[in-house]
Design an enzyme around this catalytic site. Sequence first.
Site, PDB file in Angstrom:
ATOM      1  N   TYR A   1       0.815  -1.221   0.000  1.00 62.26           N
ATOM      2  CA  TYR A   1       0.000   0.000   0.000  1.00 62.26           C
ATOM      3  C   TYR A   1       0.848   1.270   0.000  1.00 62.26           C
ATOM      4  O   TYR A   1       0.672   2.135   0.850  1.00 62.26           O
ATOM      5  CB  TYR A   1      -0.942   0.018   1.212  1.00 62.26           C
TER       6      TYR A   1
ATOM      7  N   ASP B   1     -14.013 -15.999   8.408  1.00 62.35           N
ATOM      8  CA  ASP B   1     -12.639 -15.672   8.025  1.00 62.35           C
ATOM      9  C   ASP B   1     -11.850 -15.447   9.318  1.00 62.35           C
ATOM     10  O   ASP B   1     -11.897 -14.366   9.903  1.00 62.35           O
ATOM     11  CB  ASP B   1     -12.653 -14.427   7.130  1.00 62.35           C
TER      12      ASP B   1
ATOM     13  N   TYR C   1     -12.712  -6.665   6.069  1.00 63.66           N
ATOM     14  CA  TYR C   1     -11.511  -6.836   5.257  1.00 63.66           C
ATOM     15  C   TYR C   1     -11.286  -8.327   5.043  1.00 63.66           C
ATOM     16  O   TYR C   1     -11.213  -9.090   6.011  1.00 63.66           O
ATOM     17  CB  TYR C   1     -10.264  -6.219   5.908  1.00 63.66           C
TER      18      TYR C   1
ATOM     19  N   LYS D   1      -2.222 -16.370   8.217  1.00 60.91           N
ATOM     20  CA  LYS D   1      -1.384 -15.544   9.102  1.00 60.91           C
ATOM     21  C   LYS D   1      -0.645 -16.354  10.166  1.00 60.91           C
ATOM     22  O   LYS D   1       0.398 -16.930   9.856  1.00 60.91           O
ATOM     23  CB  LYS D   1      -2.224 -14.417   9.686  1.00 60.91           C
TER      24      LYS D   1
HETATM   25  C1  LIG Z   1      -4.794 -10.533   6.212  1.00 65.31           C
HETATM   26  C2  LIG Z   1      -6.172 -11.000   5.995  1.00 65.31           C
HETATM   27  C3  LIG Z   1      -6.553 -11.604   4.788  1.00 65.31           C
HETATM   28  C4  LIG Z   1      -5.618 -11.742   3.607  1.00 65.31           C
HETATM   29  O1  LIG Z   1      -4.509 -12.524   3.885  1.00 65.31           O
HETATM   30  P1  LIG Z   1      -3.184 -12.415   2.960  1.00 65.31           P
HETATM   31  O2  LIG Z   1      -2.333 -13.548   3.421  1.00 65.31           O
HETATM   32  O3  LIG Z   1      -2.601 -11.068   3.235  1.00 65.31           O
HETATM   33  O4  LIG Z   1      -3.636 -12.556   1.546  1.00 65.31           O
HETATM   34  C5  LIG Z   1      -7.866 -12.045   4.666  1.00 65.31           C
HETATM   35  N1  LIG Z   1      -8.745 -11.912   5.686  1.00 65.31           N
HETATM   36  C6  LIG Z   1      -8.402 -11.346   6.860  1.00 65.31           C
HETATM   37  C7  LIG Z   1      -9.413 -11.261   7.959  1.00 65.31           C
HETATM   38  C8  LIG Z   1      -7.103 -10.860   7.055  1.00 65.31           C
HETATM   39  O5  LIG Z   1      -6.786 -10.270   8.213  1.00 65.31           O
END
Ligand SMILES: *Cc1c(COP(=O)(O)O)cnc(C)c1O
Length: 431
Positions: free
Chosen positions: A16, A245, A144, A274
Site C-alpha cells: 500500500y 474468516d 476486510y 497468518k
Molecule cells: C490478512 C487477511 C486476509 C488476507 O490474507 P493475505 O495472506 O494477506 O492474503 C484475509 N482476511 C483477513 C481477515 C485478514 O486479516
Amino acid sequence: MAIDLQFDRQHIWHPYTSLKNPLPVYPVTHASGVTLYLEDGRSLIDGTSSWWSAVHGYNHPQLNAAVTEQLSKMSHVMFGGITHQPAVDLAKTLLSLVPASLTKVFFADSGSIAVEVALKMALQFWLAQGNPHKTKILSLAKAYHGDTFAAMAVCDPDDGMHSLFRSQLTPQLFAPAPQSRFDGLWRPEDETSLRWLFTQHHQEIAAMIVEPILQGAGGMRMYHPRYLQLCRELCNEFNVLLICDEIATGFGRTGRLFASEHAAIAPDIMCVGKALSGGYITLAATLCSDQVANGIGGTLMHGPTYMANPLACSVANASLQIIASGQWQTQVSAIEQQLKTELIAAKNLPQVADVRVLGAVAVLEMMDTVDVALCQRLFVDLGVWIRPFGRLLYLMPPFIISPQELRQLTGALLQVAQQPIFTSQPPLPGA
Ligand SMILES: *Cc1c(COP(=O)(O)O)cnc(C)c1O
C-alpha cells in the site's frame, strides 16, 4: 554491505505505497524473540507480530528446526497426484483444533487465496445443488478479506480499494457494520438490519462471510458475540452458508483459540492463515464441513502451484504444536490484563476517540487520520515497532512478550498519542 535503500526506493513496491512518493522503510538485518534489529544498530520491540503472524516471536528454535529438517528432505513437490507427511500431519492437527463439523482441508498459499477458495466452494455448492440463483455473497461494512478481486468485492464497500476498482468488482450485498460492541450491551437494531437483508435477498445469497468478533484491517472493531450467533441463526433459517474468516483472529489472538468460540458457533466454511505458519512462510487453508464437500460433489476448481508446500506445512505443524500445548492461554490473558490496565489512561487523552482491548489486541482510535511516516519515526525513536493505519494506533504483539517489553509498547503508544500526529492529507487506501 549496506542495504541499498535508494534502489529500494526507486524500484520496489512495499504494501500500500506509491513508488512516486514512497513512505520511508527501515532496514532490518535480523530478528529474534520480540525484537527487530535495524541496520544502524538500534533494536525495536515488535508490537505487530508482523501483521498477526509471528505469535511465537522471531527466530524460534523449534520453528527453525522444523524448517531446516524439512529442507534436507524436500523443499517442495507438486501436490497434484502426490502427497506428503507434512501436509497430512498439518491437516490432522488443524482438524483436531477446529469445530468437529469441519472435516475437509484445502491448502492455499495466502489468506486472500483462502478467501477466494471459500467463495468458490460456496458458489459451486449451490450450483451443484441445482440452485443457480444463489450467486451473491453477504458481507459487512468495515470488513476486510484480502486484496485479490473476489476478496476485494467483499471488503468494505466505501474504502479505497472498492472505489478505485468499482467497475471491475462483482457487486455484493453488505449489512451495516455491527453497532453492538464486544464490551457493551446488545443493540436490537443490529438484528433488525441483518434480518431485513436475509428476508429480502436470501434467494440470491450463497454465503455470508464474516470476520468473527474482530473486524481487523477494515477498522479493528470488536463486536458483540450475539451478532455472530445471529449470523449463524439467520444462515440456518434462510439456507445460506456461513464463512468465518479467522485469518487474523485464529490461533488464540482474541483470547479464544478461534474467535467464533466467543459465540459458541461453528461455520460451514472457515479460512485460516497468518499465524498458521508462525510468521515464517506464507500459508493458509480453507476448511469445510462434510455437508459442503459432499454438496459440491465433483471437482473443486482450484490448485495453486505451491499448494501444501512442505516447508510451510512443517513450520505450521511446529507452530500448532506450541499452540496445542495451550500456553498461549496464559500468555494472551496476561497480555489482555496488562493492555487494559496500562491503556485505560488513554481514554482521557483529548486526541483519543476510543480505546479497545480484546485478547492480545489493543486499539487507540484517534480523532483524526494520523501521519504514518511521522508516527513510525516517533515509535522507532522510542525503540518500538508499531505501524498505524488510518485513525488507528494498535498493538498485537507476539504472545511471548514479557511484561517489561509490553510496558515499553504501551508507554510508547501513550506518548505518541499525545503528540501532534494528525495529517491533513486524505488517507491512502489501506495505508
Ligand atoms: C490478512 C487477511 C486476509 C488476507 O490474507 P493475505 O495472506 O494477506 O492474503 C484475509 N482476511 C483477513 C481477515 C485478514 O486479516
